[in-house]
Design an enzyme around this catalytic site. Structure first.
Site, PDB file in Angstrom:
ATOM      1  N   THR A  18      -1.153 -12.675   5.040  1.00  0.00           N
ATOM      2  CA  THR A  18      -1.697 -14.031   4.950  1.00  0.00           C
ATOM      3  C   THR A  18      -1.488 -14.645   3.580  1.00  0.00           C
ATOM      4  OG1 THR A  18      -3.371 -13.572   6.643  1.00  0.00           O
ATOM      5  CG2 THR A  18      -3.816 -15.399   5.143  1.00  0.00           C
ATOM      6  N   SER A  59       0.515  -6.560  11.025  1.00  0.00           N
ATOM      7  CA  SER A  59       0.456  -5.922  12.343  1.00  0.00           C
ATOM      8  C   SER A  59       1.818  -5.373  12.745  1.00  0.00           C
ATOM      9  CB  SER A  59      -0.041  -6.916  13.402  1.00  0.00           C
ATOM     10  OG  SER A  59       0.892  -7.976  13.568  1.00  0.00           O
ATOM     11  N   THR A  89      -4.080  -7.863   5.647  1.00  0.00           N
ATOM     12  CA  THR A  89      -5.325  -7.106   5.721  1.00  0.00           C
ATOM     13  C   THR A  89      -5.427  -6.211   6.952  1.00  0.00           C
ATOM     14  OG1 THR A  89      -6.459  -8.942   6.849  1.00  0.00           O
ATOM     15  CG2 THR A  89      -6.587  -8.876   4.442  1.00  0.00           C
ATOM     16  N   THR A 262     -13.117  12.097  15.669  1.00  0.00           N
ATOM     17  CA  THR A 262     -13.637  11.085  14.750  1.00  0.00           C
ATOM     18  C   THR A 262     -14.842  10.450  15.429  1.00  0.00           C
ATOM     19  OG1 THR A 262     -12.261   9.296  15.622  1.00  0.00           O
ATOM     20  CG2 THR A 262     -11.325  10.623  13.844  1.00  0.00           C
ATOM     21  N   GLN A 264     -17.096   6.810  16.551  1.00  0.00           N
ATOM     22  CA  GLN A 264     -17.092   5.369  16.742  1.00  0.00           C
ATOM     23  C   GLN A 264     -18.019   4.671  15.742  1.00  0.00           C
ATOM     24  OE1 GLN A 264     -17.799   4.415  20.915  1.00  0.00           O
ATOM     25  NE2 GLN A 264     -16.506   6.128  21.577  1.00  0.00           N
TER      26      GLN A 264
END
Length: 330
Positions: A18, A59, A89, A262, A264
């Site tokens: 961005t 992305s 980001t 992992t 949540q």
């Protein structure tokens, strides 16, 4: 006669995001000139050089980009005192984590930054993030891979994106900030952990199956999966009495496909042995990632798989503290 201090050299490596968007939101192909014109203060902080590696929406960043970025920094390490990476980001925590695993410790400061609004916008947060990132890099107090955003300097492999819109975009749920920009810069009084980094090639295998459990989850091992990361409930609990998760774990053991647990929940450390279902998972060779972020655990799995680390060696490798991504056992 007063001697003037020689300016340190900082290389800004631009990847996209961005921060480098135009108005409307399309890549600014002339971003290097835009940065020099919009943030002239950088020249007063250091001798700045800028290289554009790509103009990608983050992305679209891949492990090949991680490899290329690591190679550029390694190749030019002796030519600069510090590095600042401008990056989108959305996947900044993944890239920062990967670099923390690839680069030695201590290394020269490598600070990732970006913005929520394009640099070209009047009210952008980009100028502040760039100025503070370069200032912190020049100070050379934090010699590792980190992320600076808003007011916080965070260890990259402990950072998570926590907000889509606010300038306070990143946080570090299980580890304190390395520094905070207030009226003065406040550095954390933390001692660096001892590290146990294996010798690995910068090879990432993306054939990792991600399983996010939910009540009654119906899951199965994918044919091409070389490792499985399970996002469990809370401290590592799993739905195994009325779902297919138990069958998945048994299949993974039989086929020697590593399974890493992992959570949540962002904050806290996994303790799967607290509950019966978590204990059953451990008995079936599932490996706790403890207080690693999902990003840190996943990228570690990609490296282990890419380097063909054997099934029986995974528990020690996951538990090892490579780059401060995991809190040592007390």
């Amino acid at each position: 006669m007063v001697k003037t201090q020689k300016q340190k050299k900082v290389l800004i490596l631009h990847t996209g995001g961005t921060i480098a968007m135009g108005i409307p939101m399309t890549p600014d192909r002339d971003f290097i000139r835009t940065m020099a014109k919009s943030v002239p203060e950088l020249a007063g902080l250091a001798k700045i050089e800028i290289q554009a590696l790509s103009h990608k929406d983050s992305s679209q960043i891949t492990p090949k980009d991680w490899q290329a970025l690591g190679q550029v920094i390694t190749r030019q390490n002796d030519d600069y005192d510090a590095f600042v990476v401008t990056h989108g980001t959305d996947t900044m925590a993944y890239t920062g984590t990967a670099l923390s695993y690839l680069l030695p410790y201590p290394c020269k400061p490598v600070i990732f930054t970006g913005s929520q609004r394009p640099l070209r916008e009047l009210r952008s947060d980009a100028r502040r993030n760039l100025i503070n990132s370069v200032a912190l890099a020049v100070g050379q107090r934090i010699c590792e891979v980190s992320i600076f955003f808003d007011t916080l300097l965070l260890r990259a492999n402990r950072a998570k994106k926590i907000h889509i819109e606010e300038y306070h975009t990143f946080d570090s749920p299980n580890f304190p900030p390395l520094a905070e920009e207030r009226f003065k810069t406040v550095f954390a009084k933390t001692t660096r952990e001892s590290l146990n980094r294996p010798t690995l090639e910068p090879l990432f295998d993306t054939r990792i199956q991600i399983v996010k459990v939910f009540p009654g989850a119906d899951v199965a091992l994918q044919p091409k999966a070389r490792a499985v990361v399970i996002e469990a409930f809370g401290c590592g609990n799993l739905p195994m009495t009325d779902s297919s998760v138990l069958a998945l774990l048994k299949t993974c053991v039989r086929k020697k496909v590593p399974v890493v647990l992992t959570s949540q929940v962002q904050s806290g450390s996994l303790s799967p042995d607290i509950y019966d279902m978590g204990r059953r998972a451990l008995e079936l060779r599932a490996i706790s990632s403890r207080d690693m972020t999902f990003e840190a655990a996943l990228v570690k799995c990609m490296l282990l798989t890419g380097n063909d680390v054997g099934f029986d060696d995974w528990p020690v490798a996951i538990a090892a503290n490579w780059a401060g991504e995991i809190t040592p056992s007390v």
